[in-house]
Write an enzyme that holds these catalytic residues in place. Structure first.
Site, PDB file in Angstrom:
ATOM      1  CB  CYS A 163       7.425 -35.798 -23.675  1.00 30.52           C
ATOM      2  SG  CYS A 163       6.921 -36.467 -25.271  1.00 30.52           S
ATOM      3  CB  CYS A 217       3.320 -35.365 -23.356  1.00 27.44           C
ATOM      4  SG  CYS A 217       3.896 -37.027 -22.946  1.00 27.44           S
ATOM      5  CG  ASP A 236       8.119 -27.664 -33.680  1.00 29.47           C
ATOM      6  OD1 ASP A 236       7.292 -26.926 -34.249  1.00 29.47           O
ATOM      7  OD2 ASP A 236       7.852 -28.335 -32.674  1.00 29.47           O
ATOM      8  CG  HIS A 246       5.932 -40.416 -22.797  1.00 29.75           C
ATOM      9  ND1 HIS A 246       6.390 -39.389 -23.598  1.00 29.75           N
ATOM     10  CD2 HIS A 246       7.027 -41.088 -22.366  1.00 29.75           C
ATOM     11  CE1 HIS A 246       7.718 -39.441 -23.625  1.00 29.75           C
ATOM     12  NE2 HIS A 246       8.125 -40.449 -22.904  1.00 29.75           N
ATOM     13  CG  ASN A 301      12.882 -43.796 -38.018  1.00 28.71           C
ATOM     14  OD1 ASN A 301      12.706 -44.541 -38.982  1.00 28.71           O
ATOM     15  ND2 ASN A 301      13.355 -42.575 -38.140  1.00 28.71           N
ATOM     16  CB  SER A 354      16.279 -39.692 -28.144  1.00 24.45           C
ATOM     17  OG  SER A 354      15.726 -38.666 -28.949  1.00 24.45           O
ATOM     18  CG  HIS A 379       4.670 -39.412 -27.064  1.00 28.96           C
ATOM     19  ND1 HIS A 379       4.178 -38.800 -25.934  1.00 28.96           N
ATOM     20  CD2 HIS A 379       3.602 -39.640 -27.855  1.00 28.96           C
ATOM     21  CE1 HIS A 379       2.871 -38.648 -26.063  1.00 28.96           C
ATOM     22  NE2 HIS A 379       2.500 -39.154 -27.225  1.00 28.96           N
ATOM     23  CG  HIS A 405       6.623 -39.811 -32.948  1.00 34.71           C
ATOM     24  ND1 HIS A 405       7.382 -40.321 -31.923  1.00 34.71           N
ATOM     25  CD2 HIS A 405       7.497 -39.254 -33.829  1.00 34.71           C
ATOM     26  CE1 HIS A 405       8.672 -40.071 -32.162  1.00 34.71           C
ATOM     27  NE2 HIS A 405       8.766 -39.433 -33.318  1.00 34.71           N
ATOM     28  CD  GLN A 444      10.226 -38.068 -38.111  1.00 35.83           C
ATOM     29  OE1 GLN A 444      10.563 -36.998 -38.615  1.00 35.83           O
ATOM     30  NE2 GLN A 444      11.091 -38.929 -37.630  1.00 35.83           N
ATOM     31  CE  LYS A 489      23.092 -57.885 -42.196  1.00 36.01           C
ATOM     32  NZ  LYS A 489      24.162 -58.820 -42.559  1.00 36.01           N
ATOM     33  CD  GLU A 549      25.948 -56.667 -45.030  1.00 36.68           C
ATOM     34  OE1 GLU A 549      27.059 -56.281 -44.601  1.00 36.68           O
ATOM     35  OE2 GLU A 549      25.494 -57.806 -44.812  1.00 36.68           O
TER      36      GLU A 549
HETATM   37 ZN   LIG Z   1       5.298 -37.916 -24.506  1.00 39.24          ZN
END
Ligand SMILES: [Zn+2]
Ligand SMILES: [Zn+2]
Length: 307
Positions: A11, A14, A37, A73, A113, A121, A124, A126, A128, A270, A276
């Site tokens: 990960c 981590c 990155d 994680h 998200n 995907s 962990h 987090h 942004q 949805k 829409e």
């Molecule tokens: Zn992690």
């Protein structure tokens, strides 16, 4: 559901792990902040030719960052201790202030998200940060409309929304002295929720500590209820809506967090389709009052800890 371990060797979030850039993560204990990155915006972006006229083109530059909520994680924002939520809110305050001070940064978009349903995907925990030389569209609209509304009515638009929600009193999920969470009357997604301080602050950075604690309580309550709804980690897109940082004053911009959860039922997305995407109007398949009632009736203790 397969169980996720506390630490995962490959990960990139981590503690102590190497990222794709070759940089090693700190052995962090709580929050960890680094420049992305795979930056969406950067001051090193390739230069594009500016173009005016009908087809416009301007360089989009800025700073992209990642904020890890926890070294673990396998936890989510909904499972953090209260103190950890407060600590994260302080990180958001500091990030907004620091990035806002940059002369070329005109807006700071902080968002999370969460879940595979919104394309994440790596579980962990987090969020942004996109700090950009342009202002994102919804913020631009909210900033313009809130000042226009004040000009026409001498009232703050978001304060009016809070007053109407309190008057209807059918969609409020949580309320304490200085913070409130509700499914707005105008919700587009089934479980759309706004969390806001009751006083108007243009950004989270402007909030005093007492109100920040109240806000953390409201935020945590909503997150726990979301997870308890179907006893699963509840996916969402969660942006912080804060005033632009372009040097102008936005006294009527009312900081809030929005949750846009894509699921109507467990495993039922949805879909944005004919009305829409094709027509440009959002069709809500459910009533906000019913969905708010479901959330109100959910327990306030996370299902994983109440076993
Ligand atoms: Zn992690
Ligand atoms: Zn908003």
């Amino acid at each position: 559901m397969k169980s996720i371990p506390e630490y995962v060797q490959d990960c990139y979030l981590c503690p102590g792990n190497k990222r794709v850039s070759g940089i090693q993560n700190d052995n962090y204990q709580q929050n960890f902040i680094f420049d992305n990155d795979h930056a969406c915006v950067s001051f090193d972006a390739p230069h594009v030719k500016e173009q005016d006229g009908l087809y416009k083109s301007k360089p989009a530059t800025g700073i992209s960052r990642v904020v890890c909520y926890s070294p673990k994680h396998n936890v989510t924002l909904a499972e953090l201790e209260f103190d950890q939520v407060v600590s994260l809110l302080k990180v958001w305050q500091n990030q907004y202030s620091e990035l806002a001070a940059h002369p070329e940064i005109n807006h700071v978009l902080i968002f999370e998200n969460k879940g595979e349903a919104v394309g994440v995907s790596n579980p962990h925990p987090h969020c942004q940060i996109y700090a950009t030389n342009f202002v994102f569209k919804y913020i631009e609209t909210e900033a313009r409309v809130s000042e226009e509304y004040f000009g026409q009515n001498q009232k703050n638009l978001f304060q009016e929304i809070i007053a109407l929600e309190k008057k209807d009193n059918k969609r409020i999920i949580f309320e304490n002295d200085s913070a409130i969470a509700f499914v707005p009357y105008f919700a587009r997604y089934a479980y759309e929720v706004y969390v806001a301080p009751k006083k108007t602050y243009p950004s989270i950075s402007a909030m005093p500590i007492g109100e920040l604690m109240d806000f953390a309580e409201a935020l945590q309550c909503v997150l726990v209820k979301f997870d308890n709804l179907w006893k699963m980690p509840f996916p969402y897109v969660m942006p912080l809506h804060q005033a632009p940082t372009d040097g102008k004053a936005y006294p009527n911009f009312h900081f809030h967090i929005e949750f846009h959860p894509p699921l109507r039922k467990p495993n039922v997305l949805k879909y944005l389709a004919g009305p829409e995407i094709g027509g440009g109007n959002f069709l809500s398949d459910t009533s906000p009052e019913e969905k708010a009632a479901e959330l109100i009736n959910c327990p306030n203790v996370h299902y994983k800890t109440s076993k």
